[in-house]
Design an enzyme around this catalytic site. Structure first.
Site, PDB file in Angstrom:
ATOM      1  CG  ASN A   1       7.061 -11.930  36.709  1.00 62.73           C
ATOM      2  OD1 ASN A   1       7.337 -11.942  37.906  1.00 62.73           O
ATOM      3  ND2 ASN A   1       6.663 -10.835  36.090  1.00 62.73           N
TER       4      ASN A   1
ATOM      5  CB  CYS B   1       4.239 -16.660  33.240  1.00 61.17           C
ATOM      6  SG  CYS B   1       3.478 -15.686  31.937  1.00 61.17           S
TER       7      CYS B   1
ATOM      8  CD  GLU C   1       1.170 -18.017  36.349  1.00 59.40           C
ATOM      9  OE1 GLU C   1       2.232 -17.436  36.042  1.00 59.40           O
ATOM     10  OE2 GLU C   1       0.073 -17.456  36.312  1.00 59.40           O
TER      11      GLU C   1
ATOM     12  CB  CYS D   1      -0.923 -15.919  30.086  1.00 56.67           C
ATOM     13  SG  CYS D   1       0.444 -17.076  29.907  1.00 56.67           S
TER      14      CYS D   1
ATOM     15  CB  CYS E   1       0.595 -20.145  32.500  1.00 54.59           C
ATOM     16  SG  CYS E   1       2.134 -19.199  32.509  1.00 54.59           S
TER      17      CYS E   1
END
Ligand code: THU
Length: 161
Positions: A62, A73, A75, A112, A115
């Protein structure tokens, strides 16, 4: 009207040692990737490791910003790096680990919504299931496809259900 029920199958591991050698390596890379977190605002360090179908592993972490929404983020940093650098190689498994102030969270970190939507996009683009491993110190969860963490996915303008 009819009532319907949605059931999600996933695996839960009490320890990384119970996972396949390839997944153990990916979990280790996700933990390692946390070192790249730039998180002065949240102090929440998230690392992601994405294995492509040719075995390449791409790490993400992140990246925060004083203007909060400008951050990204872990991901998505990994998924976008893969999309940009290996556009023709399908992503196969994404492992994610998160630490609060440097301490690995007991419960697996939960991606989230944005993502999850990005995962859905690349899964759809390549037409192959993207597996997801969510790492916590007490338990690790493994999902076989994005639908399992994002039911009723929006991945096409064509509505079929
Ligand atoms: N974060 C991630 O990188 N991945 C997640 O799955 C959850 C949240 C980041 C965003 C932000 O930098 C910090 O964690 C706190 O929300």
């Amino acid at each position: 009207m009819s009532s319907k029920r949605l059931v999600i199958d996933y695996e839960e591991f009490s320890s990384v040692d119970k996972m396949s050698a390839a997944d153990q390596e990916l979990v280790a890379k996700a933990l390692e990737a946390q070192a790249g977190s730039y998180s002065p605002y949240s102090q929440f360090q998230v690392g992601a490791a994405l294995r492509l179908e040719d075995g390449t592993i791409i790490k993400g972490a992140n990246q925060e910003n004083a203007a909060y929404p400008a951050g990204l983020c872990a991901e998505r940093t990994a998924l976008f790096a893969a999309g940009a650098n290996y556009p023709d190689i399908a992503p196969e498994t994404l492992a994610v680990a998160g630490s609060d102030h440097g301490v690995l969270c007991e419960s697996p970190v939960s991606p989230c919504g944005s993502c999850r939507q990005v995962m859905a996009e690349y899964q759809k683009k390549h037409g192959k299931p993207l597996k997801i491993i969510l790492v916590g110190s007490k338990r690790i969860r493994k999902f076989q496809r994005v639908e399992d963490i994002l039911p009723f996915i929006f991945d096409s303008l064509k509505m079929e259900q």
